[in-house]
Each structure stands twice: as structure tokens, then as C-alpha cells.
Design a protein around this motif. Structure first.
Motif, PDB file in Angstrom:
ATOM      1  N   ARG A 130       0.992  -1.081   0.051  1.00 17.05           N
ATOM      2  CA  ARG A 130      -0.014   0.183   0.010  1.00 17.05           C
ATOM      3  C   ARG A 130       0.805   1.187   0.059  1.00 17.05           C
ATOM      4  N   LEU A 131       0.243   2.378  -0.431  1.00 18.48           N
ATOM      5  CA  LEU A 131       0.821   3.652  -0.527  1.00 18.48           C
ATOM      6  C   LEU A 131       0.412   4.385   0.956  1.00 18.48           C
ATOM      7  N   TRP A 132       0.992   4.859   1.783  1.00 20.05           N
ATOM      8  CA  TRP A 132       0.476   5.384   2.860  1.00 20.05           C
ATOM      9  C   TRP A 132       0.845   6.877   3.157  1.00 20.05           C
ATOM     10  N   GLY A 133       0.301   7.374   4.017  1.00 18.33           N
ATOM     11  CA  GLY A 133       0.819   8.844   4.232  1.00 18.33           C
ATOM     12  C   GLY A 133       1.166   8.913   5.797  1.00 18.33           C
ATOM     13  N   VAL A 134       2.390   9.008   5.991  1.00 17.46           N
ATOM     14  CA  VAL A 134       2.889   8.655   7.488  1.00 17.46           C
ATOM     15  C   VAL A 134       3.526   9.633   8.002  1.00 17.46           C
ATOM     16  N   TYR A 135       3.215  10.013   9.361  1.00 19.96           N
ATOM     17  CA  TYR A 135       3.889  10.753  10.304  1.00 19.96           C
ATOM     18  C   TYR A 135       4.837  10.083  11.402  1.00 19.96           C
ATOM     19  N   ILE A 136       5.906  10.056  11.488  1.00 20.86           N
ATOM     20  CA  ILE A 136       6.929   9.367  12.504  1.00 20.86           C
ATOM     21  C   ILE A 136       7.664  10.382  13.244  1.00 20.86           C
ATOM     22  N   HIS A 137       7.386   9.965  14.612  1.00 27.88           N
ATOM     23  CA  HIS A 137       8.286  11.104  15.612  1.00 27.88           C
ATOM     24  C   HIS A 137       8.360  10.014  16.683  1.00 27.88           C
ATOM     25  N   PRO A 138       9.998  10.616  17.372  1.00 24.98           N
ATOM     26  CA  PRO A 138       9.954   9.995  18.711  1.00 24.98           C
ATOM     27  C   PRO A 138       8.873  10.263  19.752  1.00 24.98           C
ATOM     28  N   LEU A 139       8.260   9.478  20.727  1.00 21.53           N
ATOM     29  CA  LEU A 139       7.318   9.489  21.302  1.00 21.53           C
ATOM     30  C   LEU A 139       7.364  10.617  22.619  1.00 21.53           C
ATOM     31  N   SER A 140       8.357  10.533  23.328  1.00 21.88           N
ATOM     32  CA  SER A 140       8.525  11.285  24.492  1.00 21.88           C
ATOM     33  C   SER A 140       8.572  12.830  24.304  1.00 21.88           C
ATOM     34  N   PRO A 141       9.367  13.176  23.275  1.00 19.21           N
ATOM     35  CA  PRO A 141       9.735  14.536  22.950  1.00 19.21           C
ATOM     36  C   PRO A 141       8.236  15.094  22.263  1.00 19.21           C
ATOM     37  N   LEU A 142       7.522  14.370  21.930  1.00 16.10           N
ATOM     38  CA  LEU A 142       6.499  14.642  21.073  1.00 16.10           C
ATOM     39  C   LEU A 142       5.612  15.739  21.670  1.00 16.10           C
ATOM     40  N   GLU A 143       5.405  16.948  21.238  1.00 13.70           N
ATOM     41  CA  GLU A 143       4.515  17.826  21.759  1.00 13.70           C
ATOM     42  C   GLU A 143       3.043  17.744  21.129  1.00 13.70           C
ATOM     43  N   ALA A 154      -0.944  14.285   7.507  1.00 15.94           N
ATOM     44  CA  ALA A 154      -0.740  12.840   6.960  1.00 15.94           C
ATOM     45  C   ALA A 154      -2.214  12.732   6.225  1.00 15.94           C
ATOM     46  N   VAL A 155      -3.413  13.348   6.827  1.00 10.72           N
ATOM     47  CA  VAL A 155      -4.586  13.288   6.268  1.00 10.72           C
ATOM     48  C   VAL A 155      -4.562  14.167   4.907  1.00 10.72           C
ATOM     49  N   ASN A 156      -3.823  15.248   5.101  1.00  2.64           N
ATOM     50  CA  ASN A 156      -3.707  16.006   3.749  1.00  2.64           C
ATOM     51  C   ASN A 156      -3.009  15.433   2.672  1.00  2.64           C
ATOM     52  N   LEU A 157      -2.062  14.390   2.908  1.00  5.52           N
ATOM     53  CA  LEU A 157      -1.408  13.812   1.940  1.00  5.52           C
ATOM     54  C   LEU A 157      -2.427  12.740   1.362  1.00  5.52           C
ATOM     55  N   ALA A 158      -3.212  12.007   1.950  1.00  2.00           N
ATOM     56  CA  ALA A 158      -4.289  11.151   1.613  1.00  2.00           C
ATOM     57  C   ALA A 158      -5.246  11.958   0.749  1.00  2.00           C
TER      58      ALA A 158
END
Length: 195
Positions: A130-143, A154-158
Motif C-alpha cells: 500500500r501507499l501510505w501517508g505517514v507521520y513518524i516521531h519519537p514519542l516522549s519529546p512529541l508535543e 498525513a490526512v492532507n497527503l491522502a
């Protein structure tokens, strides 16, 4: 012409002597200045946890489904799967876009170009056929706002696949289409303000 050593030393000492003469004596020195007022520092957000992430997701989609470290939610009729791994300190939000079985070389090239200039924090990715729109980030520093913006991108990419290919936050080089997609991110950030 070579200067004798005493003359050379005197030339070196002149700037030091001039500087010393320019210094005020103790009696001439002004009262010490009060310490400068510092601006208040902003309180950093606490580290992101699965509980906090769940609160944010529930605010954005009260009908979300949580399966421990995974969440399923919907934004603007677009399904999102969020997978976390607290031990690896990672978070991945994924939006399915289409099967790759009939993607042309031009379409693959176009999503790669978008990854360079208009996808920004989210990316097009291929996995499991599949083709995906993906947002990846380290968890603990994520604001909170980073997470909400990443979901919107990611929604806009789709939603813009096949036309603008944009995450909607901005574009390197600008363009007339980006403000339309920025509206979704702004609406999501407004909904998340109370968290």
C-alpha cells in the motif's frame, strides 16, 4: 629596519597603557547595575505518554478505538492508524491511501518529489503493498501541537494524492494551493487547544 628589543617592547606596551589610562578609577566607577530582568521562560510540556496521547486522540475523535499501544481514529472521513512503542520511544501515524499494484512510475516519482518539497513532516511511504501517508516521531519529546499538525499533514497527503500532493503546512518554493490544506491543520489545532 629592525627595532631594538626595548623599542619593540615599548610599541607593544602602548595599546595596553592607553587602555589602562582609559579605565575609570574606583571613585569614577558608577554604581553596579541591577541585574537585567529576564523574560519568563515557557514551561516545557511534560514527556508524551500513551495516556496523554490517548487524551489528545479522544479529543480529536471521541469514537477512536484503543488497543493498548495502538489507536484507530478518523479525521474528516480518513482513517488513521497510530502505532506506538514506548520501549523504543517511537510513534507512527499512518493513513492508507491506495494499493501500489497499479501505480505507474510517474506516480511513484511524483510522491517522491512531494516528499522533498510539499509533504514536509508527513511522508508518502510504501509498505505491505500500500501507499501510505505517514507521520513518524519519537514519542516522549512529541508535543501536542506537533502531533496534531502531523496528523493533519498525513490526512492532507491522502486527500491531495493525485492533485496537489501536499501535507498542507507549507511548501518549499511556495504556491497557491497550500493555504487550502492549511485550513485542516488549523481546525485540528483549535480543537486541541483545551487539552
Amino acid at each position: 629596519m629592525r627595532l631594538p628589543l626595548p623599542a619593540y617592547a615599548a610599541l607593544l606596551a602602548l595599546p595596553l597603557l592607553a587602555g589602562a589610562l582609559a579605565l575609570p578609577t574606583m571613585a569614577q566607577q558608577a554604581e553596579p547595575e541591577a541585574p537585567a530582568q529576564t523574560e519568563p521562560t515557557l514551561q516545557a510540556e511534560p514527556p508524551m505518554t500513551l495516556t496523554r496521547l490517548g487524551e489528545i486522540i479522544t479529543t480529536l475523535d471521541p469514537d477512536n478505538r484503543n488497543n493498548g499501544a495502538q489507536f484507530q481514529m478518523t479525521i474528516e472521513d480518513v482513517p488513521i492508524l497510530i502505532v506506538t512503542d514506548a520501549r523504543a520511544d517511537r510513534m507512527r501515524a499512518m493513513v492508507p491511501i491506495r494499493s501500489i499494484s497499479d501505480m505507474t512510475g510517474e506516480e511513484v516519482m511524483r510522491v517522491m518529489q512531494a516528499n522533498f518539497d510539499t509533504a514536509l513532516d508527513a511522508r508518502y511511504a510504501i509498505a505491505q503493498g500500500r501507499l501510505w501517508g505517514v507521520y513518524i516521531h519519537p514519542l516522549s519529546p512529541l508535543e501536542k501541537d506537533q502531533f496534531i499538525s502531523g496528523l493533519g499533514q498525513a490526512v492532507n497527503l491522502a486527500k491531495t494524492y493525485g492533485s496537489l500532493y501536499t501535507g498542507g503546512a507549507m511548501s518549499f518554493g511556495g504556491g497557491d494551493s497550500v493555504p487550502l490544506q492549511r485550513q485542516l491543520i488549523d481546525r485540528l489545532l483549535e480543537r486541541g487547544e483545551e487539552i
